[in-house]
Design an enzyme around this catalytic site. Sequence first.
Site, PDB file in Angstrom:
ATOM      1  N   LYS A  32       0.857  -1.192   0.000  1.00  0.00           N
ATOM      2  CA  LYS A  32       0.000   0.000   0.000  1.00  0.00           C
ATOM      3  C   LYS A  32       0.888   1.235   0.000  1.00  0.00           C
ATOM      4  O   LYS A  32       1.721   1.413   0.889  1.00  0.00           O
ATOM      5  CB  LYS A  32      -0.911   0.038   1.226  1.00  0.00           C
ATOM      6  CG  LYS A  32      -1.810   1.278   1.247  1.00  0.00           C
ATOM      7  CD  LYS A  32      -2.854   1.215   2.332  1.00  0.00           C
ATOM      8  CE  LYS A  32      -2.411   1.818   3.648  1.00  0.00           C
ATOM      9  NZ  LYS A  32      -2.301   3.286   3.635  1.00  0.00           N
ATOM     10  N   ASP A  59      -3.397   4.325  -2.074  1.00  0.00           N
ATOM     11  CA  ASP A  59      -4.381   4.802  -1.085  1.00  0.00           C
ATOM     12  C   ASP A  59      -4.371   6.331  -1.049  1.00  0.00           C
ATOM     13  O   ASP A  59      -3.752   6.931  -0.185  1.00  0.00           O
ATOM     14  CB  ASP A  59      -3.975   4.203   0.280  1.00  0.00           C
ATOM     15  CG  ASP A  59      -4.890   4.622   1.417  1.00  0.00           C
ATOM     16  OD1 ASP A  59      -6.019   5.066   1.158  1.00  0.00           O
ATOM     17  OD2 ASP A  59      -4.461   4.479   2.577  1.00  0.00           O
ATOM     18  N   LYS A  61      -7.433   8.172  -1.530  1.00  0.00           N
ATOM     19  CA  LYS A  61      -8.752   8.613  -1.018  1.00  0.00           C
ATOM     20  C   LYS A  61      -9.270   9.859  -1.719  1.00  0.00           C
ATOM     21  O   LYS A  61      -9.474  10.904  -1.093  1.00  0.00           O
ATOM     22  CB  LYS A  61      -8.682   8.851   0.486  1.00  0.00           C
ATOM     23  CG  LYS A  61      -8.200   7.661   1.319  1.00  0.00           C
ATOM     24  CD  LYS A  61      -8.310   7.949   2.808  1.00  0.00           C
ATOM     25  CE  LYS A  61      -7.886   6.802   3.681  1.00  0.00           C
ATOM     26  NZ  LYS A  61      -6.449   6.545   3.718  1.00  0.00           N
ATOM     27  N   ASP A  64     -13.651  14.733  -4.814  1.00  0.00           N
ATOM     28  CA  ASP A  64     -13.735  16.006  -5.530  1.00  0.00           C
ATOM     29  C   ASP A  64     -14.951  15.929  -6.454  1.00  0.00           C
ATOM     30  O   ASP A  64     -15.724  14.976  -6.373  1.00  0.00           O
ATOM     31  CB  ASP A  64     -12.416  16.243  -6.313  1.00  0.00           C
ATOM     32  CG  ASP A  64     -12.115  17.731  -6.499  1.00  0.00           C
ATOM     33  OD1 ASP A  64     -13.058  18.497  -6.812  1.00  0.00           O
ATOM     34  OD2 ASP A  64     -10.947  18.123  -6.349  1.00  0.00           O
ATOM     35  N   THR A 114     -11.526   5.323  10.503  1.00  0.00           N
ATOM     36  CA  THR A 114     -11.552   4.720  11.847  1.00  0.00           C
ATOM     37  C   THR A 114     -11.034   5.686  12.909  1.00  0.00           C
ATOM     38  O   THR A 114     -11.159   5.423  14.103  1.00  0.00           O
ATOM     39  CB  THR A 114     -10.753   3.397  11.893  1.00  0.00           C
ATOM     40  OG1 THR A 114      -9.515   3.590  11.207  1.00  0.00           O
ATOM     41  CG2 THR A 114     -11.504   2.276  11.242  1.00  0.00           C
ATOM     42  N   ARG A 206       2.735  -0.725  10.892  1.00  0.00           N
ATOM     43  CA  ARG A 206       3.796  -0.766  11.900  1.00  0.00           C
ATOM     44  C   ARG A 206       4.142  -2.146  12.451  1.00  0.00           C
ATOM     45  O   ARG A 206       5.327  -2.408  12.702  1.00  0.00           O
ATOM     46  CB  ARG A 206       3.469   0.233  13.021  1.00  0.00           C
ATOM     47  CG  ARG A 206       3.673   1.675  12.554  1.00  0.00           C
ATOM     48  CD  ARG A 206       2.954   2.667  13.407  1.00  0.00           C
ATOM     49  NE  ARG A 206       1.499   2.573  13.223  1.00  0.00           N
ATOM     50  CZ  ARG A 206       0.609   3.353  13.837  1.00  0.00           C
ATOM     51  NH1 ARG A 206       1.038   4.282  14.671  1.00  0.00           N
ATOM     52  NH2 ARG A 206      -0.672   3.218  13.607  1.00  0.00           N
TER      53      ARG A 206
END
Length: 227
Positions: A32, A59, A61, A64, A114, A206
């Site tokens: 990603k 990614d 997002k 518009d 989230t 991570r």
Amino acid sequence: MGKDVIIACDFDSKEKLIGFLDKFGDIKPFLKIGMELFYAEGPEIVREVKKRGYKVFLDLKLHDIPNTVKKSMAVLQNLNVDMTNVHAAGTSQMMKAAREGFGDGLLIGVTQLTSTDEQTMNDEILIPGKIEDVVVRYAQTVKASGLSGVVCSPLEVKRIKEACGKDFVTVTPGIRFSGGEKGDQKRVTTPEDAKLIGSDYIVVGRPITQSDDPVAAYKRCVKEFIG
Ligand code: C5P
């Protein structure tokens, strides 16, 4: 549908990314690439990793007006990315335009981040109601707009699959090994639980990128999630 572990490559330079990938030798995980790396290195970073044979979830997002999103999606499609996403809040008109621009690939809708809790959604985004109901309703609009699936919390997968069908793709971040550090993620599940819950793709950052042994951590994720 291919279940897979996607590594969130949240690095700020090509050097750091390549140094990380070199540790994996011939193993080519699904990667990603998010805003940080894309804004630092531009589309060339996507061409580079695609040339090296990796699958890429870009990614970014997008959110518009429909025409802008459609044209931008056509550009991303030319980069041969394997998965990309837009905000469902951009409306069905925008998502349909995104689909036209991107073609047939894996195009995913972001429902509610989230990092947004119910109170903030109610008070600041001005959407009343329960966050889980809102996420499911968004997922239905994403599906009706012709997209492939959603990014969501693993804890929302069951209701989304019930509402949108088992083939509607769920991409779930917020993954931690049992007993591991949570960092800033609040609602987390293990790779094994994500498998039981029925996630299609887990996004893991991570726990792999900050591990002393990223390759072992990746292999552990694959073993627990895919078997
Ligand atoms: O390091 P960690 O495993 O928490 O990384 C999760 C990745 O998934 C990050 O790249 C983060 O931006 C992304 N993400 C998320 N929650 C969302 C959407 C994306 O954590 N709702």
